[in-house]
Design a protein around this motif. Sequence first.
Motif: not given
Length: 295
Positions: A83, A85, A95, A97, A136, A183
Amino acid sequence: MINSDVKILSSATLTKIIPLGILLILLISLFGSWYTVDQGERGVILRNGKIIGTAEPGLGFKIPVFDSVEKISTQTHTATYDALQAYSRDQQPATLKASVTYSVPPDRVEEVYANFKSIDTMVARLLDRQVPTQVENIFGKYTAISVVQERIKFGIDVTNAISQSLKGPIEITSVQIENIDFSNAYEKSVEDRMRAEVEVQTQLQNLEKERVSAQIVVTQAQAQADSQLARAKAEAESIRIKGNAEASAIKSRAEALAQNQNLVELTKAEKWNGTLPTTVLPNGTLPFIDANKAN
């Protein structure tokens, strides 16, 4: 009397116990002097807690009690992060993996033990800190659409970023981006946009099909018109040539008659059989041949 018996008994007992103790110590020392290191591992040899060397796979010897061997795996391992972000360059949350494949170089096992004691501690202090940060950072350089379209390049960029950020006895083999979840609102907007693009492509294909069909009709009509024009030109040319030939013949005949005025009379004389007509209409005249002209 009793005291002397106790003394005698104690001496006899001690005489039996001491050899057993010595034998036990010898056995412990004997078996404690050998160790084995499995293939895919390296041993760190410690003497009273201090590193004095490393051991290759196989059977080795150490000083009992004083020496010990800590084994460090040099095989390939994988750490999974379920998870992570991140935000894309166009501010779309996601999200991710990811799984990171790593290993410890055999010549750096001493450094692993000296700084981390174990691989698990090394992963927790190095890998677990850098993976979320680098994923990120790299994800933020891509738009939501481009990161999906260039997923292989994204994985390579993340691998390079993590490898360059790690300062320790660990070697990164690869980073696999196993999943990227956006989303629900964004995924629905992408689905709607893709549906619209498919409809546009379908309309364009239909228009292209109609254009090609119309072009075929125009080409066929043009070919038919060209064929009719060619046929008309051929017929006109044939008539022109025929007319020119007839005109030329008439002209030649006229010129011949003009040059020889007696040709008509000669023709008449050649065709007359010498017999006068038996029937003559009232007020009619007999055919006349100018014999002088015929001669």
